[in-house]
Design a protein around this motif. Structure first.
Motif, PDB file in Angstrom:
ATOM      1  N   VAL A  41      -7.920  36.020  26.168  1.00 48.48           N
ATOM      2  CA  VAL A  41      -7.212  35.092  27.054  1.00 48.48           C
ATOM      3  C   VAL A  41      -7.592  35.446  28.492  1.00 48.48           C
ATOM      4  CG1 VAL A  41      -4.957  34.256  27.837  1.00 48.48           C
ATOM      5  CG2 VAL A  41      -5.305  34.849  25.420  1.00 48.48           C
ATOM      6  N   ASP A  42      -8.337  34.568  29.116  1.00 49.66           N
ATOM      7  CA  ASP A  42      -8.841  34.796  30.465  1.00 49.66           C
ATOM      8  C   ASP A  42      -7.936  34.075  31.463  1.00 49.66           C
ATOM      9  OD1 ASP A  42     -10.320  35.027  32.820  1.00 49.66           O
ATOM     10  OD2 ASP A  42     -12.236  34.641  31.818  1.00 49.66           O
ATOM     11  N   LEU A  43      -7.342  34.828  32.378  1.00 50.32           N
ATOM     12  CA  LEU A  43      -6.439  34.197  33.357  1.00 50.32           C
ATOM     13  C   LEU A  43      -7.163  33.191  34.243  1.00 50.32           C
ATOM     14  CD1 LEU A  43      -3.994  37.047  34.477  1.00 50.32           C
ATOM     15  CD2 LEU A  43      -3.677  35.257  32.753  1.00 50.32           C
ATOM     16  N   ARG A  44      -8.477  33.270  34.339  1.00 49.98           N
ATOM     17  CA  ARG A  44      -9.222  32.236  35.071  1.00 49.98           C
ATOM     18  C   ARG A  44      -9.030  30.862  34.432  1.00 49.98           C
ATOM     19  NH1 ARG A  44     -15.284  34.692  35.832  1.00 49.98           N
ATOM     20  NH2 ARG A  44     -14.896  35.967  37.668  1.00 49.98           N
ATOM     21  N   ASP A  45      -8.928  30.844  33.114  1.00 49.93           N
ATOM     22  CA  ASP A  45      -8.797  29.581  32.386  1.00 49.93           C
ATOM     23  C   ASP A  45      -7.372  29.029  32.405  1.00 49.93           C
ATOM     24  OD1 ASP A  45     -11.474  29.894  31.729  1.00 49.93           O
ATOM     25  OD2 ASP A  45     -11.014  30.883  29.822  1.00 49.93           O
ATOM     26  N   VAL A  46      -6.415  29.873  32.736  1.00 48.38           N
ATOM     27  CA  VAL A  46      -5.005  29.462  32.704  1.00 48.38           C
ATOM     28  C   VAL A  46      -4.623  28.711  33.974  1.00 48.38           C
ATOM     29  CG1 VAL A  46      -2.631  30.294  32.471  1.00 48.38           C
ATOM     30  CG2 VAL A  46      -4.469  31.408  31.196  1.00 48.38           C
ATOM     31  N   LEU A  48      -2.803  29.380  36.734  1.00 48.24           N
ATOM     32  CA  LEU A  48      -1.377  29.359  37.059  1.00 48.24           C
ATOM     33  C   LEU A  48      -1.141  29.261  38.564  1.00 48.24           C
ATOM     34  CD1 LEU A  48      -0.072  32.169  34.698  1.00 48.24           C
ATOM     35  CD2 LEU A  48       0.616  29.766  34.628  1.00 48.24           C
ATOM     36  N   PRO A  49      -0.163  28.458  38.982  1.00 51.63           N
ATOM     37  CA  PRO A  49       0.231  28.473  40.397  1.00 51.63           C
ATOM     38  C   PRO A  49       1.011  29.764  40.669  1.00 51.63           C
ATOM     39  CG  PRO A  49       1.766  27.154  39.151  1.00 51.63           C
ATOM     40  CD  PRO A  49       0.683  27.568  38.179  1.00 51.63           C
ATOM     41  N   PRO A  65       4.289  22.274  34.668  1.00 50.15           N
ATOM     42  CA  PRO A  65       3.621  22.103  33.366  1.00 50.15           C
ATOM     43  C   PRO A  65       2.663  23.248  33.022  1.00 50.15           C
ATOM     44  CG  PRO A  65       3.509  20.071  34.642  1.00 50.15           C
ATOM     45  CD  PRO A  65       4.070  21.125  35.547  1.00 50.15           C
ATOM     46  N   LYS A  66       2.011  23.841  34.033  1.00 46.55           N
ATOM     47  CA  LYS A  66       1.099  24.957  33.761  1.00 46.55           C
ATOM     48  C   LYS A  66       1.866  26.205  33.316  1.00 46.55           C
ATOM     49  CE  LYS A  66      -2.624  23.380  36.757  1.00 46.55           C
ATOM     50  NZ  LYS A  66      -3.431  23.644  37.958  1.00 46.55           N
ATOM     51  N   ALA A  67       3.020  26.425  33.912  1.00 50.43           N
ATOM     52  CA  ALA A  67       3.858  27.555  33.502  1.00 50.43           C
ATOM     53  C   ALA A  67       4.376  27.340  32.084  1.00 50.43           C
ATOM     54  CB  ALA A  67       5.018  27.740  34.474  1.00 50.43           C
ATOM     55  N   ILE A  68       4.780  26.139  31.773  1.00 54.01           N
ATOM     56  CA  ILE A  68       5.285  25.820  30.430  1.00 54.01           C
ATOM     57  C   ILE A  68       4.175  25.995  29.392  1.00 54.01           C
ATOM     58  CG2 ILE A  68       6.218  23.980  28.966  1.00 54.01           C
ATOM     59  CD1 ILE A  68       7.630  22.948  31.592  1.00 54.01           C
ATOM     60  N   ALA A  69       2.973  25.542  29.721  1.00 54.41           N
ATOM     61  CA  ALA A  69       1.837  25.711  28.806  1.00 54.41           C
ATOM     62  C   ALA A  69       1.538  27.191  28.584  1.00 54.41           C
ATOM     63  CB  ALA A  69       0.614  24.991  29.356  1.00 54.41           C
ATOM     64  N   TRP A  70       1.632  27.989  29.645  1.00 58.62           N
ATOM     65  CA  TRP A  70       1.424  29.438  29.549  1.00 58.62           C
ATOM     66  C   TRP A  70       2.465  30.073  28.644  1.00 58.62           C
ATOM     67  CZ3 TRP A  70      -1.738  33.225  29.616  1.00 58.62           C
ATOM     68  CH2 TRP A  70      -1.373  34.525  29.974  1.00 58.62           C
ATOM     69  N   ALA A  93      -2.830  40.759  41.663  1.00 55.16           N
ATOM     70  CA  ALA A  93      -1.758  39.777  41.878  1.00 55.16           C
ATOM     71  C   ALA A  93      -1.793  38.679  40.819  1.00 55.16           C
ATOM     72  CB  ALA A  93      -1.892  39.165  43.272  1.00 55.16           C
ATOM     73  N   SER A  94      -2.985  38.289  40.384  1.00 58.46           N
ATOM     74  CA  SER A  94      -3.101  37.248  39.355  1.00 58.46           C
ATOM     75  C   SER A  94      -2.407  37.673  38.061  1.00 58.46           C
ATOM     76  CB  SER A  94      -4.573  36.930  39.080  1.00 58.46           C
ATOM     77  OG  SER A  94      -5.286  38.113  38.762  1.00 58.46           O
ATOM     78  N   LEU A  95      -2.499  38.944  37.728  1.00 55.41           N
ATOM     79  CA  LEU A  95      -1.866  39.453  36.513  1.00 55.41           C
ATOM     80  C   LEU A  95      -0.355  39.535  36.674  1.00 55.41           C
ATOM     81  CD1 LEU A  95      -2.068  40.615  33.680  1.00 55.41           C
ATOM     82  CD2 LEU A  95      -2.654  42.837  34.709  1.00 55.41           C
ATOM     83  N   LYS A  96       0.101  40.028  37.819  1.00 57.73           N
ATOM     84  CA  LYS A  96       1.555  40.091  38.049  1.00 57.73           C
ATOM     85  C   LYS A  96       2.166  38.700  38.008  1.00 57.73           C
ATOM     86  CE  LYS A  96       5.493  42.063  39.228  1.00 57.73           C
ATOM     87  NZ  LYS A  96       6.454  40.970  39.292  1.00 57.73           N
TER      88      LYS A  96
END
Length: 196
Positions: A41-46, A48-49, A65-70, A93-96
């Protein structure tokens, strides 16, 4: 019993990240096991805002919607391995942000880590464990650390190194981490099934 589904989350999203080499190595080695299923699971593909909800989804349903999909994506996993670099003694920061965008979906699941950097991402991994405890997760004791001379052998600063150059050094810690993750994944799956 159903095999646990484990996400290997790439925590860095930088264009020049080093993560792709250890992510490939980690996935290929993990998939040699027959007691867990693994998905990268690559956070680049997610995409997230930044977290901007009224509150955690523990208290209020998320609206983005992006948070819900996550959250739906995370709900399908029984455990996690996080591949993290170390930025200023912590995780990117992207991971946190990815952790903050969910709550219930992390609960009562094990989390292991592979860190990389000058000291093997050790401070980032330690910080990650504190975040995991707050999310009611089970952080494993064992982790994989790619640091120092081994990191230099395979990083962009080295001479086009490959993970095969450090494989033998990392295999014992990888086995210990995956064995512990499998145990906790089985245990937490059974416990979650009782209270479902």
């Amino acid at each position: 019993m159903t095999k646990p589904n484990i996400a290997i989350i790439i925590g860095s999203t930088r264009a020049t990240r080093f993560a792709d080499k250890p992510a490939k190595w980690l996935l290929e080695n993990a998939q040699k096991r027959d007691d867990m299923n693994f998905e990268l699971v690559d956070l680049r593909d997610v995409d997230l805002p930044f977290f901007n909800e009224v509150a955690s989804n523990l208290w209020v349903p998320s609206q983005d919607p992006k948070a819900i999909a996550w959250q739906k994506k995370l709900a399908g996993f029984d455990g996690f391995i996080v591949l993290t670099s170390e930025y200023n003694h912590s995780i990117p920061a992207s991971l946190k942000n990815a952790f903050d965008q969910a709550y219930k979906e992390w609960n009562h699941k094990p989390i292991a880590a592979m860190g990389y950097g000058g000291v093997g991402g050790a401070r980032a991994v330690e910080h990650l464990r504190g975040i995991a405890i707050e999310l009611m997760m089970v952080p494993t004791r064992n982790a994989v650390h790619l640091g120092g001379g081994e990191f230099m052998k395979v990083s962009a600063l080295g001479a086009n190194g490959e993970m095969s150059e450090v494989d033998a050094v990392l295999q014992p810690s990888l086995k210990a981490m995956l064995d512990e993750l499998a145990w906790w994944a089985d245990a937490t799956m059974a416990a979650r099934a009782k209270t479902a």
